[in-house]
Design a protein around this motif. Structure first.
Motif, PDB file in Angstrom:
ATOM      1  N   GLY A   8       0.773  -1.417   0.044  1.00 14.33           N
ATOM      2  CA  GLY A   8       0.028   0.043   0.032  1.00 14.33           C
ATOM      3  C   GLY A   8       0.846   1.310   0.005  1.00 14.33           C
ATOM      4  N   LYS A   9       1.815   1.328   0.743  1.00 14.79           N
ATOM      5  CA  LYS A   9       2.762   2.493   0.771  1.00 14.79           C
ATOM      6  C   LYS A   9       3.477   2.597  -0.591  1.00 14.79           C
ATOM      7  CE  LYS A   9       3.761   2.335   5.663  1.00 14.79           C
ATOM      8  NZ  LYS A   9       3.316   3.900   6.234  1.00 14.79           N
ATOM      9  N   ILE A  10       4.088   1.548  -1.090  1.00 12.79           N
ATOM     10  CA  ILE A  10       4.593   1.657  -2.558  1.00 12.79           C
ATOM     11  C   ILE A  10       3.621   2.125  -3.538  1.00 12.79           C
ATOM     12  CG2 ILE A  10       5.736   0.292  -4.411  1.00 12.79           C
ATOM     13  CD1 ILE A  10       6.541  -1.498  -2.236  1.00 12.79           C
ATOM     14  N   ILE A  11       2.419   1.788  -3.480  1.00  7.73           N
ATOM     15  CA  ILE A  11       1.273   2.021  -4.387  1.00  7.73           C
ATOM     16  C   ILE A  11       1.118   3.675  -4.324  1.00  7.73           C
ATOM     17  CG2 ILE A  11      -1.020   1.796  -5.362  1.00  7.73           C
ATOM     18  CD1 ILE A  11      -0.738  -1.270  -5.160  1.00  7.73           C
ATOM     19  N   GLY A  12       0.820   3.929  -3.069  1.00 10.23           N
ATOM     20  CA  GLY A  12       0.674   5.290  -2.706  1.00 10.23           C
ATOM     21  C   GLY A  12       1.641   6.150  -2.944  1.00 10.23           C
ATOM     22  N   ARG A  13       2.962   5.671  -3.042  1.00 16.22           N
ATOM     23  CA  ARG A  13       4.013   6.755  -3.421  1.00 16.22           C
ATOM     24  C   ARG A  13       3.751   6.998  -5.098  1.00 16.22           C
ATOM     25  NH1 ARG A  13       8.096   3.777  -1.846  1.00 16.22           N
ATOM     26  NH2 ARG A  13       7.882   4.646   0.145  1.00 16.22           N
ATOM     27  N   TRP A  14       3.478   6.070  -5.854  1.00 15.34           N
ATOM     28  CA  TRP A  14       3.573   6.219  -7.289  1.00 15.34           C
ATOM     29  C   TRP A  14       1.852   6.283  -7.492  1.00 15.34           C
ATOM     30  CZ3 TRP A  14       8.039   7.286  -9.403  1.00 15.34           C
ATOM     31  CH2 TRP A  14       9.207   6.798  -8.643  1.00 15.34           C
ATOM     32  N   PHE A  15       1.073   6.565  -6.609  1.00 15.43           N
ATOM     33  CA  PHE A  15      -0.424   6.449  -7.278  1.00 15.43           C
ATOM     34  C   PHE A  15      -0.843   7.294  -8.481  1.00 15.43           C
ATOM     35  CE2 PHE A  15      -5.061   7.045  -6.289  1.00 15.43           C
ATOM     36  CZ  PHE A  15      -5.309   6.053  -6.636  1.00 15.43           C
ATOM     37  N   THR A  16      -0.430   8.505  -8.294  1.00 13.02           N
ATOM     38  CA  THR A  16      -0.743   9.439  -9.553  1.00 13.02           C
ATOM     39  C   THR A  16      -0.331   9.059 -10.743  1.00 13.02           C
ATOM     40  OG1 THR A  16      -0.798  11.464  -8.040  1.00 13.02           O
ATOM     41  CG2 THR A  16      -0.701  11.805 -10.311  1.00 13.02           C
ATOM     42  N   LEU A  17       0.931   8.365 -10.874  1.00 13.21           N
ATOM     43  CA  LEU A  17       1.392   7.810 -12.046  1.00 13.21           C
ATOM     44  C   LEU A  17       0.617   6.553 -12.490  1.00 13.21           C
ATOM     45  CD1 LEU A  17       3.555   7.608 -14.428  1.00 13.21           C
ATOM     46  CD2 LEU A  17       5.118   6.338 -12.870  1.00 13.21           C
ATOM     47  N   LEU A  18       0.276   5.615 -11.598  1.00 13.01           N
ATOM     48  CA  LEU A  18      -0.519   4.590 -11.713  1.00 13.01           C
ATOM     49  C   LEU A  18      -1.974   4.875 -12.387  1.00 13.01           C
ATOM     50  CD1 LEU A  18       0.347   2.371  -8.631  1.00 13.01           C
ATOM     51  CD2 LEU A  18       0.926   2.015 -10.849  1.00 13.01           C
ATOM     52  N   VAL A  19      -2.568   5.912 -11.615  1.00 15.01           N
ATOM     53  CA  VAL A  19      -3.922   6.404 -12.174  1.00 15.01           C
ATOM     54  C   VAL A  19      -3.754   6.826 -13.594  1.00 15.01           C
ATOM     55  CG1 VAL A  19      -5.521   8.210 -12.138  1.00 15.01           C
ATOM     56  CG2 VAL A  19      -4.841   7.086  -9.797  1.00 15.01           C
ATOM     57  N   VAL A  20      -2.802   7.270 -13.921  1.00 19.26           N
ATOM     58  CA  VAL A  20      -2.631   7.857 -15.448  1.00 19.26           C
ATOM     59  C   VAL A  20      -2.397   6.824 -16.376  1.00 19.26           C
ATOM     60  CG1 VAL A  20      -0.987   9.274 -17.068  1.00 19.26           C
ATOM     61  CG2 VAL A  20      -1.738  10.234 -14.831  1.00 19.26           C
ATOM     62  N   LEU A  21      -1.354   6.111 -16.065  1.00 18.44           N
ATOM     63  CA  LEU A  21      -1.093   4.639 -16.657  1.00 18.44           C
ATOM     64  C   LEU A  21      -2.220   3.657 -16.871  1.00 18.44           C
ATOM     65  CD1 LEU A  21       2.433   3.830 -15.373  1.00 18.44           C
ATOM     66  CD2 LEU A  21       1.659   4.844 -17.646  1.00 18.44           C
ATOM     67  N   TRP A  22      -2.814   3.425 -15.791  1.00 15.28           N
ATOM     68  CA  TRP A  22      -4.297   2.604 -16.031  1.00 15.28           C
ATOM     69  C   TRP A  22      -5.341   3.332 -16.563  1.00 15.28           C
ATOM     70  CZ3 TRP A  22      -5.235  -2.034 -15.500  1.00 15.28           C
ATOM     71  CH2 TRP A  22      -6.704  -2.601 -15.293  1.00 15.28           C
ATOM     72  N   ALA A  23      -5.463   4.621 -16.595  1.00  8.04           N
ATOM     73  CA  ALA A  23      -6.330   5.320 -17.624  1.00  8.04           C
ATOM     74  C   ALA A  23      -6.074   5.096 -19.051  1.00  8.04           C
ATOM     75  CB  ALA A  23      -6.563   6.954 -17.197  1.00  8.04           C
ATOM     76  N   ALA A  24      -4.909   5.364 -19.277  1.00 10.35           N
ATOM     77  CA  ALA A  24      -4.213   5.184 -20.748  1.00 10.35           C
ATOM     78  C   ALA A  24      -4.604   3.613 -21.177  1.00 10.35           C
ATOM     79  CB  ALA A  24      -2.767   5.271 -20.807  1.00 10.35           C
ATOM     80  N   PHE A  25      -3.922   2.842 -20.408  1.00  7.17           N
ATOM     81  CA  PHE A  25      -4.355   1.263 -20.640  1.00  7.17           C
ATOM     82  C   PHE A  25      -5.822   1.050 -20.813  1.00  7.17           C
ATOM     83  CE2 PHE A  25      -5.349  -3.029 -19.318  1.00  7.17           C
ATOM     84  CZ  PHE A  25      -4.272  -3.697 -20.101  1.00  7.17           C
ATOM     85  N   ASN A  26      -6.571   1.435 -19.974  1.00  9.36           N
ATOM     86  CA  ASN A  26      -8.201   1.034 -20.156  1.00  9.36           C
ATOM     87  C   ASN A  26      -8.762   2.131 -21.469  1.00  9.36           C
ATOM     88  OD1 ASN A  26      -9.690  -0.361 -17.970  1.00  9.36           O
ATOM     89  ND2 ASN A  26      -8.099   0.644 -17.143  1.00  9.36           N
ATOM     90  N   TYR A  27      -8.153   2.975 -21.979  1.00 10.58           N
ATOM     91  CA  TYR A  27      -8.538   3.718 -23.096  1.00 10.58           C
ATOM     92  C   TYR A  27      -8.224   2.877 -24.239  1.00 10.58           C
ATOM     93  CZ  TYR A  27      -9.195   7.157 -26.715  1.00 10.58           C
ATOM     94  OH  TYR A  27      -9.430   7.751 -28.015  1.00 10.58           O
ATOM     95  N   ILE A  28      -6.866   2.330 -24.253  1.00 15.03           N
ATOM     96  CA  ILE A  28      -6.576   1.425 -25.232  1.00 15.03           C
ATOM     97  C   ILE A  28      -7.248   0.059 -25.465  1.00 15.03           C
ATOM     98  CG2 ILE A  28      -4.532   0.260 -26.388  1.00 15.03           C
ATOM     99  CD1 ILE A  28      -2.732   2.153 -25.003  1.00 15.03           C
ATOM    100  N   LEU A  29      -7.518  -0.485 -24.183  1.00 13.79           N
ATOM    101  CA  LEU A  29      -8.131  -1.775 -24.199  1.00 13.79           C
ATOM    102  C   LEU A  29      -9.436  -1.557 -23.192  1.00 13.79           C
ATOM    103  CD1 LEU A  29      -5.325  -3.982 -23.760  1.00 13.79           C
ATOM    104  CD2 LEU A  29      -6.624  -3.745 -25.832  1.00 13.79           C
ATOM    105  N   PRO A  30     -10.499  -1.077 -23.757  1.00 15.08           N
ATOM    106  CA  PRO A  30     -11.724  -0.465 -22.745  1.00 15.08           C
ATOM    107  C   PRO A  30     -12.296  -1.844 -22.245  1.00 15.08           C
ATOM    108  CG  PRO A  30     -12.019  -0.120 -25.169  1.00 15.08           C
ATOM    109  CD  PRO A  30     -10.747  -0.368 -25.223  1.00 15.08           C
ATOM    110  N   LYS A  31     -12.430  -2.763 -23.218  1.00 11.25           N
ATOM    111  CA  LYS A  31     -13.052  -3.942 -22.565  1.00 11.25           C
ATOM    112  C   LYS A  31     -12.594  -4.578 -21.088  1.00 11.25           C
ATOM    113  CE  LYS A  31     -14.643  -5.707 -26.862  1.00 11.25           C
ATOM    114  NZ  LYS A  31     -14.644  -6.693 -27.884  1.00 11.25           N
ATOM    115  N   THR A  32     -11.316  -4.129 -20.741  1.00 10.94           N
ATOM    116  CA  THR A  32     -10.692  -4.614 -19.557  1.00 10.94           C
ATOM    117  C   THR A  32     -11.648  -4.295 -18.333  1.00 10.94           C
ATOM    118  OG1 THR A  32      -8.506  -4.164 -20.521  1.00 10.94           O
ATOM    119  CG2 THR A  32      -8.418  -4.352 -18.171  1.00 10.94           C
ATOM    120  N   SER A  33     -12.236  -3.008 -18.425  1.00 18.15           N
ATOM    121  CA  SER A  33     -12.887  -2.708 -17.229  1.00 18.15           C
ATOM    122  C   SER A  33     -14.506  -2.598 -17.402  1.00 18.15           C
ATOM    123  CB  SER A  33     -12.172  -1.602 -16.412  1.00 18.15           C
ATOM    124  OG  SER A  33     -10.969  -1.810 -16.065  1.00 18.15           O
ATOM    125  N   LEU A  34     -14.461  -2.680 -18.727  1.00 15.04           N
ATOM    126  CA  LEU A  34     -16.139  -2.397 -19.005  1.00 15.04           C
ATOM    127  C   LEU A  34     -17.122  -3.218 -17.931  1.00 15.04           C
ATOM    128  CD1 LEU A  34     -17.522  -0.565 -20.895  1.00 15.04           C
ATOM    129  CD2 LEU A  34     -17.753  -2.600 -22.369  1.00 15.04           C
TER     130      LEU A  34
END
Length: 322
Positions: A8-34
């Protein structure tokens, strides 16, 4: 420290970057989280139940003992952010669901990631958490009322349904969490150490679901102005929140707390209600806000922290969400 807490601490440290990357990933592959789209309200309920688990009766007693700064900060939040959203919609000539989405995120209670930013900036975390708690408890009344006032001309507002949904989605999980904490006491504190990880994963799932639901509408002419509007909304929120706190002569740590409490929104709630009651495009402002205010909040907190060169003087918050 458990492995989950460390994760949790590791994810918290990089959370903003993870949000951006995860958003980009779901834009490319929208069925992942549909598949998550119908379950967004449950994910938000998990986040808010976790928030309730971290609250104690003493937190509410603190509000009662020193109510004026808490009430002032809450009023500032619910006056400044919805009014700014409405003005920006007029200036940028936003229409329909896009305008309603901007006003919706502006009418949400404070985002609890603000408590983390207040801590990092050397702000008054106790005041921050108190404003966050009060603004969240008032959300079932404040949010539908503000939407009706500011967004009624853009889209039909199901006020009664919004009130009931906000009670179910926001109040009930928090009350249940507080009750469980009160009954089980210190036994629950062992669980609270992993709540940041649970919160972070739920937020990522909500962001992914909203991106997937809006895949075809994210980068269109109708939504092209959302990004600058959201950025200005957040930055003006910080500025006016700080000036308000200075005007009523609060101390520096309290000014920092109110700055973050005014400028940062519970964008997860905004996205959830947009998906549930409006068209998916109304959730785009909340999604952009979710990403941007974590970036801007981190920058502002780092600036204040570097400027003061002091160790944080308040207890580090245990829980955060977008």
């Amino acid at each position: 420290m458990s492995k989950l807490e460390r994760l949790g601490k590791i994810i918290g440290r990089w959370f903003t970057l993870l949000v951006v990357l995860w958003a980009a990933f779901n834009y490319i592959l929208p069925k992942t989280s549909l598949w998550l789209v119908p379950n967004i309200s449950y994910l938000l309920g998990i986040i808010l139940f976790g928030m309730g688990l971290t609250l104690k009766i003493e937190d509410f007693e603190r509000i009662a003992r020193k109510p004026l700064p808490v009430i002032a900060g809450t009023v500032a939040h619910y006056v400044i952010m919805p009014t700014l959203a409405w003005l920006l919609c007029l200036i940028f000539q936003l229409k329909g669901a896009t305008a309603a989405g901007v006003i919706l995120v502006g009418s949400c209670p404070s985002g609890t990631s603000s408590s983390v930013m207040a801590y990092l900036a050397g702000g008054d975390v106790a005041l921050d958490v108190s404003i966050e708690t009060l603004s969240t408890l008032l959300a079932p009344v404040a949010l539908p009322g503000l939407l009706l006032l500011f967004a009624g001309k853009y889209i039909d507002i199901p006020t009664a349904s919004l009130f009931l949904s906000t009670v179910k989605i926001v109040l009930l999980p928090i009350i249940l969490g507080v009750a469980v904490h009160s009954i089980f006491g210190k036994k629950i504190e062992k669980i609270t150490h992993v709540l940041p990880l649970v919160s972070q994963l739920a937020i990522l799932m909500i962001v992914g679901a909203v991106i997937a639901a809006n895949h075809d509408n994210l980068f269109t002419a109708a939504t092209a102005l959302v990004i600058p509007v959201v950025i200005l909304h957040n930055l003006f929120g910080y500025g006016l929140g700080f000036l308000f706190a200075k005007f009523i002569r609060l101390r520096d740590p309290q000014r920092k707390a109110i700055t973050f409490e005014v400028g940062m929104q519970d964008s997860s709630l905004g996205a959830t209600l947009a998906i549930k009651y409006f068209v998916p495009a109304a959730a785009i402002p909340s999604t952009v806000f979710s990403i941007w205010h974590n970036i801007s909040g981190s920058i502002l907190a780092s600036y204040w922290r570097t400027k003061s060169n002091d160790e944080p003087r308040t207890v580090k918050p245990k829980f955060s969400k977008v």
